[in-house]
Design a protein around this motif. Structure first.
Motif, mmCIF file in Angstrom:
data_model
loop_
_atom_site.group_PDB
_atom_site.id
_atom_site.type_symbol
_atom_site.label_atom_id
_atom_site.label_comp_id
_atom_site.label_asym_id
_atom_site.label_seq_id
_atom_site.Cartn_x
_atom_site.Cartn_y
_atom_site.Cartn_z
ATOM 1 N N ALA A 11 0.990 -1.309 -0.001
ATOM 2 C CA ALA A 11 -0.081 0.005 -0.123
ATOM 3 C C ALA A 11 0.913 1.208 -0.045
ATOM 4 C CB ALA A 11 -0.911 0.045 1.185
ATOM 5 N N GLY A 12 0.512 2.268 -0.866
ATOM 6 C CA GLY A 12 1.254 3.558 -0.790
ATOM 7 C C GLY A 12 2.112 3.630 -1.610
ATOM 8 N N CYS A 13 2.434 2.450 -2.459
ATOM 9 C CA CYS A 13 3.316 2.670 -3.496
ATOM 10 C C CYS A 13 2.830 2.854 -4.867
ATOM 11 C CB CYS A 13 3.694 1.168 -3.634
ATOM 12 S SG CYS A 13 4.864 0.862 -5.067
ATOM 13 N N GLU A 14 3.376 3.884 -5.500
ATOM 14 C CA GLU A 14 2.659 4.411 -6.762
ATOM 15 C C GLU A 14 3.630 3.868 -7.809
ATOM 16 O OE1 GLU A 14 -0.058 5.856 -6.759
ATOM 17 O OE2 GLU A 14 -0.330 6.955 -5.288
ATOM 18 N N CYS A 15 4.379 2.870 -7.776
ATOM 19 C CA CYS A 15 5.305 2.627 -8.864
ATOM 20 C C CYS A 15 4.358 2.427 -9.987
ATOM 21 C CB CYS A 15 5.791 1.120 -8.567
ATOM 22 S SG CYS A 15 7.079 1.185 -7.423
ATOM 23 N N GLY A 16 3.343 1.944 -9.896
ATOM 24 C CA GLY A 16 2.483 1.818 -11.280
ATOM 25 C C GLY A 16 2.153 3.032 -11.977
ATOM 26 N N LYS A 17 1.981 4.136 -11.414
ATOM 27 C CA LYS A 17 1.560 5.414 -11.996
ATOM 28 C C LYS A 17 3.106 5.935 -12.358
ATOM 29 C CE LYS A 17 -2.849 6.380 -9.907
ATOM 30 N NZ LYS A 17 -3.268 6.954 -8.440
ATOM 31 N N VAL A 18 4.179 5.790 -11.693
ATOM 32 C CA VAL A 18 5.236 6.216 -12.247
ATOM 33 C C VAL A 18 5.769 5.705 -13.343
ATOM 34 C CG1 VAL A 18 7.758 6.679 -11.686
ATOM 35 C CG2 VAL A 18 5.839 7.251 -9.900
ATOM 36 N N MET A 19 5.448 4.475 -13.473
ATOM 37 C CA MET A 19 6.168 3.726 -14.570
ATOM 38 C C MET A 19 5.380 3.914 -15.906
ATOM 39 S SD MET A 19 7.185 -0.041 -14.267
ATOM 40 C CE MET A 19 6.111 -0.314 -12.842
ATOM 41 N N VAL A 20 3.952 4.422 -15.805
ATOM 42 C CA VAL A 20 3.476 4.660 -17.103
ATOM 43 C C VAL A 20 3.343 6.194 -17.299
ATOM 44 C CG1 VAL A 20 2.042 2.732 -17.085
ATOM 45 C CG2 VAL A 20 1.072 4.721 -15.838
ATOM 46 N N GLY A 21 4.227 6.837 -16.641
ATOM 47 C CA GLY A 21 4.547 8.224 -16.792
ATOM 48 C C GLY A 21 3.412 9.182 -16.242
ATOM 49 N N LYS A 22 2.359 8.676 -15.538
ATOM 50 C CA LYS A 22 1.563 9.461 -14.814
ATOM 51 C C LYS A 22 1.776 10.229 -13.716
ATOM 52 C CE LYS A 22 -2.397 6.729 -16.612
ATOM 53 N NZ LYS A 22 -3.668 5.668 -16.229
ATOM 54 N N LEU A 23 2.894 9.748 -12.933
ATOM 55 C CA LEU A 23 3.463 10.593 -11.857
ATOM 56 C C LEU A 23 4.950 10.588 -12.112
ATOM 57 C CD1 LEU A 23 1.895 9.344 -8.357
ATOM 58 C CD2 LEU A 23 1.384 11.490 -9.601
ATOM 59 N N LYS A 24 5.586 11.783 -11.566
ATOM 60 C CA LYS A 24 6.935 11.973 -11.670
ATOM 61 C C LYS A 24 7.172 11.207 -10.393
ATOM 62 C CE LYS A 24 8.258 15.091 -14.544
ATOM 63 N NZ LYS A 24 8.876 14.125 -15.351
ATOM 64 N N PRO A 25 8.583 10.556 -10.209
ATOM 65 C CA PRO A 25 8.700 9.977 -9.021
ATOM 66 C C PRO A 25 8.620 10.670 -7.808
ATOM 67 C CG PRO A 25 10.425 9.439 -10.642
ATOM 68 C CD PRO A 25 9.241 10.399 -11.419
ATOM 69 N N THR A 26 8.825 12.174 -7.724
ATOM 70 C CA THR A 26 9.017 13.030 -6.908
ATOM 71 C C THR A 26 7.620 13.255 -6.408
ATOM 72 O OG1 THR A 26 9.232 14.753 -8.416
ATOM 73 C CG2 THR A 26 11.158 14.110 -7.045
ATOM 74 N N GLN A 27 6.720 12.926 -7.317
ATOM 75 C CA GLN A 27 5.226 13.044 -6.944
ATOM 76 C C GLN A 27 4.749 11.910 -6.011
ATOM 77 O OE1 GLN A 27 4.008 13.540 -10.914
ATOM 78 N NE2 GLN A 27 3.932 16.176 -10.650
ATOM 79 N N CYS A 28 5.479 10.946 -6.119
ATOM 80 C CA CYS A 28 4.848 9.679 -5.196
ATOM 81 C C CYS A 28 5.069 10.021 -3.542
ATOM 82 C CB CYS A 28 5.619 8.557 -5.666
ATOM 83 S SG CYS A 28 5.490 7.198 -4.182
ATOM 84 N N PRO A 29 4.027 10.032 -2.844
ATOM 85 C CA PRO A 29 4.125 10.747 -1.593
ATOM 86 C C PRO A 29 5.050 9.776 -0.567
ATOM 87 C CG PRO A 29 2.030 9.379 -2.157
ATOM 88 C CD PRO A 29 2.661 9.454 -3.339
ATOM 89 N N TYR A 83 20.641 10.344 -8.886
ATOM 90 C CA TYR A 83 21.494 11.389 -9.643
ATOM 91 C C TYR A 83 20.850 12.725 -9.583
ATOM 92 C CZ TYR A 83 23.597 7.384 -11.811
ATOM 93 O OH TYR A 83 24.485 6.517 -12.004
ATOM 94 N N GLY A 84 20.107 12.945 -8.430
ATOM 95 C CA GLY A 84 20.064 14.359 -7.848
ATOM 96 C C GLY A 84 18.754 15.182 -7.992
ATOM 97 N N SER A 85 17.918 14.409 -8.389
ATOM 98 C CA SER A 85 16.362 15.271 -8.449
ATOM 99 C C SER A 85 15.633 14.935 -7.192
ATOM 100 C CB SER A 85 15.391 14.700 -9.459
ATOM 101 O OG SER A 85 16.159 14.685 -10.854
ATOM 102 N N ARG A 86 16.297 14.390 -6.178
ATOM 103 C CA ARG A 86 15.864 14.318 -4.892
ATOM 104 C C ARG A 86 15.390 15.397 -4.103
ATOM 105 N NH1 ARG A 86 19.861 12.389 -0.307
ATOM 106 N NH2 ARG A 86 20.904 11.708 -2.390
ATOM 107 N N VAL A 87 16.202 16.347 -4.283
ATOM 108 C CA VAL A 87 15.872 17.830 -3.549
ATOM 109 C C VAL A 87 14.530 18.158 -4.165
ATOM 110 C CG1 VAL A 87 17.568 19.315 -2.914
ATOM 111 C CG2 VAL A 87 17.938 18.233 -5.151
ATOM 112 N N ALA A 88 13.984 18.002 -5.061
ATOM 113 C CA ALA A 88 12.800 18.522 -5.504
ATOM 114 C C ALA A 88 11.583 17.811 -4.418
ATOM 115 C CB ALA A 88 12.436 17.839 -6.923
ATOM 116 N N ALA A 89 11.919 16.672 -3.770
ATOM 117 C CA ALA A 89 11.020 16.182 -3.074
ATOM 118 C C ALA A 89 11.155 16.767 -1.806
ATOM 119 C CB ALA A 89 11.059 14.595 -3.103
ATOM 120 N N GLU A 90 12.031 17.319 -1.426
ATOM 121 C CA GLU A 90 12.642 17.746 0.134
ATOM 122 C C GLU A 90 12.140 18.839 0.375
ATOM 123 O OE1 GLU A 90 16.768 16.626 0.227
ATOM 124 O OE2 GLU A 90 16.245 14.452 0.473
#
Ligand code: SF4
Ligand code: SF4
Ligand SMILES: [Mg+2]
Ligand SMILES: [Mg+2]
Ligand SMILES: [Mg+2]
Ligand SMILES: [Mg+2]
Ligand SMILES: [Mg+2]
Ligand SMILES: [Mg+2]
Ligand SMILES: [Mg+2]
Ligand SMILES: [Mg+2]
Ligand SMILES: [Mg+2]
Ligand SMILES: [Mg+2]
Lengths: 93, 377, 337, 337, 377, 93
Positions: free
Chosen positions: E323-341, E370-377
């Motif tokens: 539960a809580g894993c949004e991999c599915g949506k990220v994988m099809v491009g509907k969410l960016k990784p940083t948009q996963c809660p 590779y550095g897009s982490r900050v976007a989430a923080e």
């Protein structure tokens, strides 16, 4: 050969397989009591060898042996006293 | 410790030593012309040295250390076979600690273990059985080693395995018996023995009568003895008494443990599981008729010799012992350990050449460990 | 940490390792910096004539936890004791852990807690450390290696070379408890007892003895037992040692374990016992000083030093016999014959 | 010794153990006494303001011998380096061996010889030690734990806390040789190369750098590689570090191993490499000093320190991109995708 | 490194970036209104982040990270089955390193190894074969994971095992194919993609024609690309060119490696060893018809599903993801990784919740690493 | 997915089982060459994946790709110079 050690059989562990708890100076181990199960071994002293109670210890016989040794001790002391007296006599001028 | 400490009482020992000295003097025994008493059993050898009895007892008493150490009389070829079994893939080889360091031609079991064989020390064959239960995919072999004291425990374990239908437990049976080698010793024309201290724990199983022939046929006194120091001293006194009285009888010093006719349950188990081998090889003594036991055909499924096609019956060509090793002569009392040219030189406990240096019951190890080493140096 | 068991990832040098080290070790040992070296100053070390004592031991024991202690306690006590018996005041320890993949992290936490507690009570600080992870089947739960630094104050000089004929031989308590406890705790011999390991730090005891009266040498009796320590010392000092069986302090249970397995208690391992050599005249004061501390409560004289034969240790048996007490040969094996 | 392989008897605390220790270890390390503690004096330690540096590491490596070294060389170099990078002059080492039953004694002799030779060339003495034997399947040939003592001269104070924005970041040579060598030497990936471990003692190199110009900090890049060392330092110092891909010294074979297995050379282990931080103005003098020694021949600036974001390490790629160089997560695993 | 370094030339890259920027500007692409280009393959995702292309490329190009990472699309239930097989006594479970850290419901393979399972990383199925030869008493299972690039190697290994008559080697086959999920993505009405970067190494095996449907049926450009940075940039330029010209075609940027019709030996091996499964479950994408391969009955002896009675065919009830894993949506491009809660909170590389955080090809791990982490923080 | 790397096939290891030695930047490993054994692969460059040579590398094609990129580079430079000139003109007063 054949290290054996006196231990007391203190309780059954599994009567069906003739396993009982033996205690030697506060150390316990389950042993097979098949060889001494002719009479109820619980509470008795047995000679333990490689995890088996091989013989019950005859407490009377043990006491008799010790008694005989003590008697010998006294007798031997008497003999030695006599011998010392003899020597003293001989040494006397 | 009850039934032990009382028999280690220094006061009682002093009285016994004094009485022995009197008897020995009366018999005219001296360092130059000693009475030779063989303690058959390695357990007795161990006690003698552990308590320093050899130095305390009248100098006219000389102990001859007999062949009653199962490790010491084990031919090297048997050790080689143990190693061979232990090195088979899938085998868990279980043994009493005593056998771990005995040298084989290639290696000892301890060295085999270091080389990757799964060798485990157990305190009891019951522990080997338990290993077999817990490792159904492995073959657990128990090294059956010892005289009549130990044979019942192995026999009862085989019976138990049979009852449980264990298919992965077997015994590499090298059990041997006491009376036959004694007879062999007595038949040796060079041997001069004045009496025997009989192995008490063997008689606990087989009773005292199997020794009747010693008194009856060879005119030698034998006293079945316990293992505490006063037991040993008392037995010596009893032997000297027989000698003084010109008697030769089987006497029982160890009545608290040894029933005249032995233990019926043990005897029945022995009879059920084993049969005599036609003959068996002893280190230092050679082949002795009917001196070894093997597992009866009815228990073939538990016989490692059968399972692995190995063992005494299959390798009768005697494998030569290590050159320079005088264990054989020491074992029959013809040499003192310190008279072996290897003692303390090529052979020491850290690097034993002969089995007598390995077992703490071996005469050589006892001499070394408990202080007679200096004699050799 | 969310992980409950150690995996190879915890040894990789990266974040998982850092997390393990912080959660389990540095949070408890609280080293002063994150540099991989402790930087230390001690006034005692800078006194003219003071010497630095340095020792190390690896600890390997099965089971890792046993009645009376765990491998962490052993690792602290053992190194503290190796410092203490040379007359050094223990100051700092290092602790290196070789952890087998699969090891429970809760167990590591318990071990670290024991170490921290034992270090504190022994008055030493664990100032630097290391962890490695090895694959399953290439370790045994965890091995701990401690090294210790202490300071030998100016003028203090004890050691085997100072042992003299006539010296009293003292031990600080019953022998063999640790060895017998481990044999029983291992489980494969199916023995059960109530004995506990004697594992203890002996720094305070040694300081008390040193303060009480002149003494010549001390050594902790660990692997190989009293017999091996005495043999080592007799050889190094070129003297003979004679002990008296009747004076040896032994617990009945330890005797019991030995009788059952055919072992000799003189060769059983100890982890909180030392043997101490002092002039006969020092013995009463030293005994008194030792007995005033719990770890020296059972202190007794067990024998004395003889001029020779050099290197020989013998024991007077209870009824006046004598036997050689040789060094242990290999390891003591349970025997049946 | 007649024995060719270690058995449990060699760990028993008795004569066999003594014989092993003497034949294999003390005969080579030649400690000054047979006491189980070294007793040491060093004038440098008694200088006012001098500090003692203390560090420890356990070494576990498969295979035990590899092109360019063996576990013994690692154990000496690793601890010497942990002392050296803190500005300490390494003085003394302890060495504790955990030996697996069955280990070849000739191998132990080779390892001890390497250690003695490396210690000598690094100018340190192995002054105390220990051996333990574990059952087969509970060890991996041999593990070596070394601890080291060094002295930090008065006035010398380097460490992560001193790192400043603008500092140059220097490494002393090509990266990842050790890690790539071990991966290949292990054999299970069936790779063969001519690379050798970079394993080396860096005491002299650090002294040369310290003497040349002011420097702020250094750290050896071991497990976890350059990336992990940089991340640790950046975090501890609260700065960012930016390195330049084009400046990274890498051997083609190391790149080859990484390409084949999908690894990143920034995370490969080194055993003779350090990363050094100094004011930009110091860099030329320090580089020159380093390059005058064989272990610093390949010294180069690879990047510089930025004010922030604190703890962040990034790399400018060859065509001007930038990527985060995070700390290794678990361990680097060969990958196919 | 020949055939690699040349394609990493910064000068060439600069020219490509500039040309791309020109094209993108010409197309009116901007950060607010980007062109969406999906790199199907995780290897491309990895290269994009490794070389920082995401930051270098014109801001009007947005990468959508596709489902082409075999680790990322593996449902947790498959991992559970791997663990179950690995934990069986006697099994040596071999896998590529990629799969070691993927979380299952109970544990990952790395955790199973720590718990005592014999899990070994291999570089090649050939290494697993060699383990089987060397350990005849053990069952060696190879975890067959991967797309068409990897399927031939497993197939050739199975053929080899069959030739040698190895009885202790089997493959836990979870191989999957690329075209089917692409079709599934294109059928999703929410999906807005302007073009595809095609997986070069897949086409090295299957050629370029299996993608014809993308251009023909859906009107989208696709360029089969190599993995070096200039390969990727060139492919982007080729896509933009198609878009600019209003074309949709299958083009091959990677001609040095990709033959139009693929590799006949590989194709024959695939055809010999595998058959299509009716459908296969993808993490995040659900069941996709004919997207998985299984071992043909003629090679049943090498099929771990058969040997262990386990595997996809037997456990069709889909096991719920965490539960809580949004991999599915990220994988099809509907969410960016940083948009996963969960990104950077419950889910990070050291303690991944979803597979996208485990594999270095996973979009979430790439963002983190590779550095897009900050976007989430 | 599908890490692949160019390596040169340098020699046969065992021709019968189609195993040959591949070299990548001085690192060697035996690989299976079944997929590229149509023509003798020794001396050729191949794309290596999980221990298999999966495809031969077409050297001419590689050269053509690079050539195209270089051409693009020149063209792009020209474009940029022109653009710069334009900008300069625009910026001129
Ligand atoms: S010293 Fe050694 S070789 Fe000689 S008899 Fe004794 S055990 Fe045998
Ligand atoms: S952050 Fe974790 S849970 Fe969220 S999509 Fe990425 S991998 Fe899945
Ligand atoms: Mg020490
Ligand atoms: Mg110690
Ligand atoms: Mg010590
Ligand atoms: Mg460290
Ligand atoms: Mg283990
Ligand atoms: Mg360190
Ligand atoms: Mg280090
Ligand atoms: Mg370091
Ligand atoms: Mg030590
Ligand atoms: Mg091993």
């Amino acid at each position: 050969m054949c290290l054996g050690i006196p231990g007391r059989i203190i309780a059954w562990v599994d009567k069906a397989s003739l396993m009982a708890m033996a205690e030697v100076s506060g150390v316990r181990r389950a042993v097979n009591v098949a060889c001494v199960a002719g009479e109820d071994p619980i509470g008795k002293w047995a000679l333990i060898h490689v995890g088996f109670a091989m013989a019950l210890i005859d407490e009377d016989e043990a006491a008799r042996t010790l008694e005989a040794l003590r008697d010998l001790g006294e007798a031997q002391e008497a003999v030695e006293q006599m011998r010392a007296a003899d020597l003293a006599l001989e040494a006397a001028p | 410790m009850k039934f032990a400490s009382e028999f280690r009482d220094p006061a009682l020992a002093r009285a016994l030593l004094s009485a022995i000295a009197d008897k020995a003097d009366a018999l005219g025994a001296s360092r130059a012309k000693p009475l030779h008493i063989m303690e058959i059993c390695g357990g007795h050898t161990h006690s003698i040295f552990r308590y320093g009895l050899d130095k305390l007892v009248h100098e006219g008493i000389e102990f001859i250390h007999g062949p009653g150490c199962p490790v010491c009389v084990l031919p090297m070829a048997r050790v080689d076979e143990c190693v061979e079994i232990a090195e088979r893939p899938g085998v868990i080889f279980t043994t009493f600690g005593d056998a771990m360091r005995v040298p084989g031609h290639r290696k000892s079991l301890m060295q085999a273990k270091a080389g990757g064989a799964d060798v485990r020390m157990v305190y009891s064959p019951l522990d080997a059985l338990e290993l077999a239960r817990r490792n159904p995919e492995r073959e657990v072999v128990f090294f059956g080693l010892g005289f009549e004291t130990t044979t019942p425990s192995t026999a009862l374990s085989v019976q138990q395995a049979a009852r449980e239908g264990l298919r992965n437990f077997s015994v590499f049976c090298n059990h041997i018996t006491v009376p036959e080698p004694i007879k062999a010793l007595l038949d040796d024309p060079d041997m001069v023995l004045d009496g025997f201290i009989g192995p008490g724990h063997v008689s606990m199983v087989i009773g005292v009568h199997p020794y009747d022939f010693i008194a009856r046929d060879y005119g030698k006194p034998i006293v079945v003895a316990g293992f505490e120091p006063t037991d040993l001293l008392q037995s010596i006194l009893m032997i000297l008494t027989q000698v003084a009285e010109g008697r030769a009888a089987v006497e029982n010093q160890y009545g608290r443990v040894v029933p005249e006719h032995g233990n019926p349950v043990s005897l029945a188990a022995i009879d059920d599981v084993y049969e005599k081998r036609p003959s068996f090889e002893w280190r230092g003594l050679g082949e002795i008729d009917a001196s070894g036991l093997r597992i009866r055909p009815k228990y073939r499924a538990f016989d490692a010799e059968e399972k692995f096609g190995i063992g005494y019956a299959r390798t009768r060509a005697p494998v030569p012992e290590i050159a320079g090793c005088e264990c054989g002569k020491v074992m029959v009392g013809k040499l003192k350990p310190t008279q072996c040219p290897q003692f303390g030189k090529g052979c020491s406990p850290e690097m034993p050449l002969g089995a007598l240096m390995v077992s703490s019951e071996g005469a050589c190890a006892a001499y070394w460990q408990y202080g007679s080493r200096v004699a050799a140096e | 940490m969310r992980d409950t068991h150690v995996t190879m990832a915890h040894g990789g040098g990266g974040r998982a390792m850092k997390e393990l080290i912080e959660a389990v070790f540095t949070s408890v040992f609280q080293p002063e910096s994150s540099e991989d070296q402790a930087r230390l100053m001690a006034a005692a070390l800078q006194e003219p004539g003071a010497r630095l004592a340095f020792t190390t031991d690896s600890f390997v024991v099965t089971p890792l936890e046993f009645p009376g202690g765990d491998i962490g306690k052993l690792a602290v006590c053992g190194t503290v004791n190796d410092l203490a018996v040379g007359g050094a005041r223990p100051l700092w320890l290092s602790a290196a852990f070789i952890i087998e993949e699969g090891c429970e992290i809760a167990l590591l936490r318990r071990i670290a807690a024991t170490m921290a507690a034992e270090a504190q009570s022994a008055g030493v600080r664990i100032v630097t450390g290391d962890t490695k992870v090895v694959e399953r089947g290439k370790g045994d739960g965890v091995f701990v290696t401690t090294s210790g630094i202490g300071v030998i104050p100016p003028g203090c000089d004890i050691g085997a070379a100072h042992i003299q004929p006539g010296d009293a031989v003292i031990v600080n308590g019953v022998l063999g408890d640790h060895g017998a406890t481990i044999l029983a705790a291992r489980g494969d011999l199916a023995l059960s007892t109530d004995i506990q390991s004697d594992c203890a730090s002996l720094g305070a005891l040694m300081q008390a003895a040193l303060a009480a009266a002149p003494l010549h040498a001390a050594r902790d009796c660990t692997r190989g037992g009293l017999a091996s320590a005495l043999n080592e010392l007799a050889t190094e000092a070129g003297v003979a040692v004679e002990i008296d069986e009747a004076l040896l302090p032994l617990r009945p249970e330890v005797v019991g374990v030995c009788e059952i397995l055919g072992l000799d208690p003189l060769y059983l391992a100890n982890e909180g016992r030392l043997v101490l050599f002092c002039p006969g005249a020092s013995a009463p004061a030293i005994l008194e000083a030792m007995r005033s501390l719990p770890e020296g409560e059972g202190a007794v004289v067990i024998g004395q030093v003889k001029p020779g034969p050099a290197g020989q240790v013998s024991m007077r048996t209870r009824f006046g016999g004598a036997r050689r007490v040789d060094m242990l040969v290999g390891e003591q094996l349970p025997r049946i014959c």
